[in-house]
Design a protein around this motif. Sequence first.
Motif, mmCIF file in Angstrom:
data_model
loop_
_atom_site.group_PDB
_atom_site.id
_atom_site.type_symbol
_atom_site.label_atom_id
_atom_site.label_comp_id
_atom_site.label_asym_id
_atom_site.label_seq_id
_atom_site.Cartn_x
_atom_site.Cartn_y
_atom_site.Cartn_z
ATOM 1 N N ASP A 341 2.635 9.313 7.109
ATOM 2 C CA ASP A 341 2.435 9.900 5.784
ATOM 3 C C ASP A 341 2.744 11.387 5.768
ATOM 4 O O ASP A 341 3.087 11.945 4.725
ATOM 5 N N ARG A 342 2.622 12.027 6.902
ATOM 6 C CA ARG A 342 2.875 13.467 6.959
ATOM 7 C C ARG A 342 4.342 13.795 7.212
ATOM 8 O O ARG A 342 4.746 14.947 7.112
ATOM 9 N N ILE A 343 5.112 12.793 7.593
ATOM 10 C CA ILE A 343 6.531 13.034 7.848
ATOM 11 C C ILE A 343 7.272 13.118 6.508
ATOM 12 O O ILE A 343 7.189 12.199 5.699
ATOM 13 N N PRO A 344 8.000 14.187 6.251
ATOM 14 C CA PRO A 344 8.716 14.327 4.959
ATOM 15 C C PRO A 344 10.006 13.507 4.912
ATOM 16 O O PRO A 344 11.064 14.013 4.538
ATOM 17 N N THR A 345 9.909 12.250 5.314
ATOM 18 C CA THR A 345 11.046 11.325 5.308
ATOM 19 C C THR A 345 10.565 10.000 4.733
ATOM 20 O O THR A 345 9.397 9.624 4.908
ATOM 21 N N TYR A 346 11.458 9.297 4.041
ATOM 22 C CA TYR A 346 11.087 8.033 3.413
ATOM 23 C C TYR A 346 11.143 6.914 4.453
ATOM 24 O O TYR A 346 12.216 6.574 4.966
ATOM 25 N N ILE A 347 9.972 6.373 4.783
ATOM 26 C CA ILE A 347 9.865 5.296 5.775
ATOM 27 C C ILE A 347 9.302 4.072 5.069
ATOM 28 O O ILE A 347 8.287 4.159 4.359
ATOM 29 N N PHE A 348 9.941 2.915 5.245
ATOM 30 C CA PHE A 348 9.521 1.717 4.527
ATOM 31 C C PHE A 348 9.785 0.476 5.383
ATOM 32 O O PHE A 348 10.531 0.543 6.371
ATOM 33 N N MET A 349 9.172 -0.608 4.967
ATOM 34 C CA MET A 349 9.390 -1.902 5.625
ATOM 35 C C MET A 349 9.551 -2.963 4.540
ATOM 36 O O MET A 349 8.923 -2.876 3.480
ATOM 37 N N LYS A 350 10.426 -3.962 4.820
ATOM 38 C CA LYS A 350 10.647 -5.082 3.912
ATOM 39 C C LYS A 350 10.471 -6.398 4.665
ATOM 40 O O LYS A 350 10.704 -6.459 5.887
ATOM 41 N N ASP A 351 10.117 -7.441 3.902
ATOM 42 C CA ASP A 351 10.019 -8.763 4.527
ATOM 43 C C ASP A 351 11.366 -9.483 4.447
ATOM 44 O O ASP A 351 12.371 -8.905 4.008
ATOM 45 N N GLN A 352 11.374 -10.744 4.839
ATOM 46 C CA GLN A 352 12.613 -11.521 4.875
ATOM 47 C C GLN A 352 13.201 -11.709 3.484
ATOM 48 O O GLN A 352 14.414 -11.893 3.329
ATOM 49 N N GLN A 353 12.382 -11.652 2.432
ATOM 50 C CA GLN A 353 12.846 -11.809 1.054
ATOM 51 C C GLN A 353 13.235 -10.470 0.409
ATOM 52 O O GLN A 353 13.376 -10.367 -0.800
ATOM 53 N N ARG A 354 13.365 -9.430 1.240
ATOM 54 C CA ARG A 354 13.771 -8.087 0.795
ATOM 55 C C ARG A 354 12.738 -7.439 -0.131
ATOM 56 O O ARG A 354 13.071 -6.614 -0.968
ATOM 57 N N ARG A 355 11.479 -7.838 0.025
ATOM 58 C CA ARG A 355 10.399 -7.217 -0.753
ATOM 59 C C ARG A 355 9.684 -6.190 0.111
ATOM 60 O O ARG A 355 9.475 -6.397 1.310
ATOM 61 N N TYR A 356 9.275 -5.113 -0.532
ATOM 62 C CA TYR A 356 8.603 -4.047 0.211
ATOM 63 C C TYR A 356 7.212 -4.500 0.651
ATOM 64 O O TYR A 356 6.463 -5.100 -0.130
ATOM 65 N N ILE A 357 6.893 -4.216 1.907
ATOM 66 C CA ILE A 357 5.541 -4.490 2.415
ATOM 67 C C ILE A 357 4.861 -3.206 2.901
ATOM 68 O O ILE A 357 3.660 -3.215 3.182
ATOM 69 N N TYR A 358 5.610 -2.120 2.985
ATOM 70 C CA TYR A 358 5.026 -0.849 3.409
ATOM 71 C C TYR A 358 5.924 0.296 2.955
ATOM 72 O O TYR A 358 7.147 0.184 2.921
ATOM 73 N N GLY A 359 5.281 1.400 2.634
ATOM 74 C CA GLY A 359 5.991 2.644 2.359
ATOM 75 C C GLY A 359 5.070 3.821 2.661
ATOM 76 O O GLY A 359 3.883 3.782 2.306
ATOM 77 N N ASN A 360 5.573 4.820 3.346
ATOM 78 C CA ASN A 360 4.722 5.980 3.629
ATOM 79 C C ASN A 360 4.538 6.825 2.368
ATOM 80 O O ASN A 360 5.069 6.516 1.297
ATOM 81 N N ARG A 361 3.788 7.894 2.516
ATOM 82 C CA ARG A 361 3.435 8.702 1.342
ATOM 83 C C ARG A 361 4.673 9.247 0.635
ATOM 84 O O ARG A 361 4.751 9.262 -0.595
ATOM 85 N N SER A 362 5.673 9.683 1.421
ATOM 86 C CA SER A 362 6.896 10.207 0.809
ATOM 87 C C SER A 362 7.587 9.138 -0.024
ATOM 88 O O SER A 362 8.103 9.411 -1.116
ATOM 89 N N THR A 363 7.604 7.905 0.471
ATOM 90 C CA THR A 363 8.225 6.804 -0.270
ATOM 91 C C THR A 363 7.472 6.526 -1.563
ATOM 92 O O THR A 363 8.073 6.317 -2.624
ATOM 93 N N LEU A 364 6.134 6.505 -1.478
ATOM 94 C CA LEU A 364 5.324 6.253 -2.674
ATOM 95 C C LEU A 364 5.538 7.351 -3.712
ATOM 96 O O LEU A 364 5.602 7.082 -4.914
ATOM 97 N N GLU A 365 5.644 8.605 -3.248
ATOM 98 C CA GLU A 365 5.873 9.713 -4.183
ATOM 99 C C GLU A 365 7.257 9.611 -4.809
ATOM 100 O O GLU A 365 7.445 9.930 -5.985
ATOM 101 N N LEU A 366 8.247 9.169 -4.025
ATOM 102 C CA LEU A 366 9.595 8.999 -4.566
ATOM 103 C C LEU A 366 9.620 7.921 -5.651
ATOM 104 O O LEU A 366 10.225 8.096 -6.712
ATOM 105 N N PHE A 367 8.957 6.796 -5.385
ATOM 106 C CA PHE A 367 8.935 5.686 -6.337
ATOM 107 C C PHE A 367 7.870 5.862 -7.414
ATOM 108 O O PHE A 367 7.836 5.098 -8.381
ATOM 109 N N LYS A 368 6.973 6.875 -7.220
ATOM 110 C CA LYS A 368 5.899 7.151 -8.179
ATOM 111 C C LYS A 368 5.053 5.898 -8.434
ATOM 112 O O LYS A 368 4.865 5.464 -9.571
#
Length: 623
Positions: A341-368
Amino acid sequence: MPLQISPLRKPFYVQWLWLGLILITLGIVIVFNLYVEHERAAIREHNRLLVQARVIAENTEYQLKSANLALENVRDNLAHWRDGAELQRVMRHLKAASIIPGIRTMNIVDKEGTITASTRAELIGMNIGSRDYFQAVKRHPSADMLYVSPPFETIHGFYVINIIRMIADEQGEFNGMVSATLDPEYFKTLMMSVLYASNMWVALAHSDGLVFLIMPERENMQGMSLRHPDSFFTQHQSSGEREKIFTGIVYATKEHGMAALRTIYPTDLKMDKSLLITVNRDFDSIFEPWRQNVLIQGILFGIIVLTSTIGLFFYQKRQRKFEKEERKIRALVNQFSLALDRIPTYIFMKDQQRRYIYGNRSTLELFKCSAEELTGSSDARFFPPETVARLQESDTRVLIHGEDTAEKVICKSQDGGPRIYWEIKTPIYENNMPTNICGLCGISMDITELELLKEKLEQQARQDYLTGLFNRRFFMEQGHAELIRAQRYHHPLSLLMLDIDNFKKINDKHGHQSGDTVLKRLADVMRKVLRTVDIIGRMGGEEFAILMPETDLKRAAEVAERLREEVACSEVTLETGMALYFKVSIGVASIKDKDTDLNALLNQADKALYQAKESGRNRVCIA
């Protein structure tokens, strides 16, 4: 039987001791760092205020010197008065001298105090013999002294300062004076120009203690006396220093502030009184960011203390209950998540169906969105269709083929502009089986500014900064390529060498800024006259080269003549409003055989240019 509290085992005691030492050390480091930051903020503000005070002081000293020269010039010409015609000539000279920025009015006053000449006709004939500034010069006459009057209120309700030079008779006695009234509007503009924060003000005062101007304007401040033992003004004068910083309650405004005071006294002028500039900023606002930092670091330190204490307590509890491994893993996962969450880079994870299962704080702020809203969402929720198709293509390569991808992704931001991301994706395997992909992990970095900087640097590498034309290096690269192409396919190719006539005289007479304007105007004319396929380069100074593909020598000479005529008709308007015309000489050369290289072609055109110069300039010569 009394309760017995069994002591902690030695390892647990040591852990608590170490934690306490680390937290104390961390607290000391934070306090020391905050202290250093406070001092840096104070020093930084000291320097900024002093710089602003110096800017005003140096400008004011320059105006005083200019006004003094104007007064001396007018005074020295008084000896040439003989009749009405001469008087009219001196009156014109007086008005010309008053054009200097910062001067409102110039007067010539005889020894009785009567204004005999003025840039304002309504003042001629007025007697000012009773005025303090007239009496001050009369009581202490000196032909070498520049007198600076205290601020006084005019009949129009605003304050002004007069600077005065005494007129001496043949015996060196007082015989009148020449005065210039400083323009308050000029100094208001100057003072407002140094304000970099809304909670600042600048004041200009006389060494007698009277306030001349304060900006932004405040009621009942002009003409106020600052001669008070508690005022920064008095303390500064007592110090004997040229400039000084004060912190505390400002006497004039009763505000808590930090003020830079600087005495205005040009070293090469003999003045009876000096001026003093004050640049002040509200003290609390200076350290507002620092206080916010104290609050943030205090909260973080409290969180660290609380988290570390609780963490150690549960760690020891897990040790007692033989749950060490499970709880240790959970703690590591939590710490890893916090770190992500403290890293100023967008880090995320998706499942096999290409759905998001994780996003760090930067990702959440980007997607609002929140973590709960992100979970289960697809790219279609956050990106336009064209970007979604691109992302799905790279997801397929990772999830189906197990590839590691690294590529640029370009999408539109909310303001409509493009944003460029560098995105890396790698597959996540289930049970460490390389054939069983259960999702992907991605890292995305916004490299928009880096790409823009790269593009800007590439443009600067090939363009001349002044004219926007190709520079010599890039022109030579393009010229070599064009020459090879022309020789390979036996196509005509011509080169023009162009030089501005008498350019040095333009610089010497009108200044280098006018010379730059001429160069830019010439570049505009060349763009207008020449084709888009022609390659135009600034070879240095006022010399330019034009490479013309698919153009034989005759056609090139015609274009050169048309260009010469267009330049001769071009007008450059200087800052003074004067129109300036300039002319060019042009040498024309064309490739004659396949062995001709670019340097040889340049030499041929340069010789033709030299011939045009020797033949009287403003002409075209063919090699």
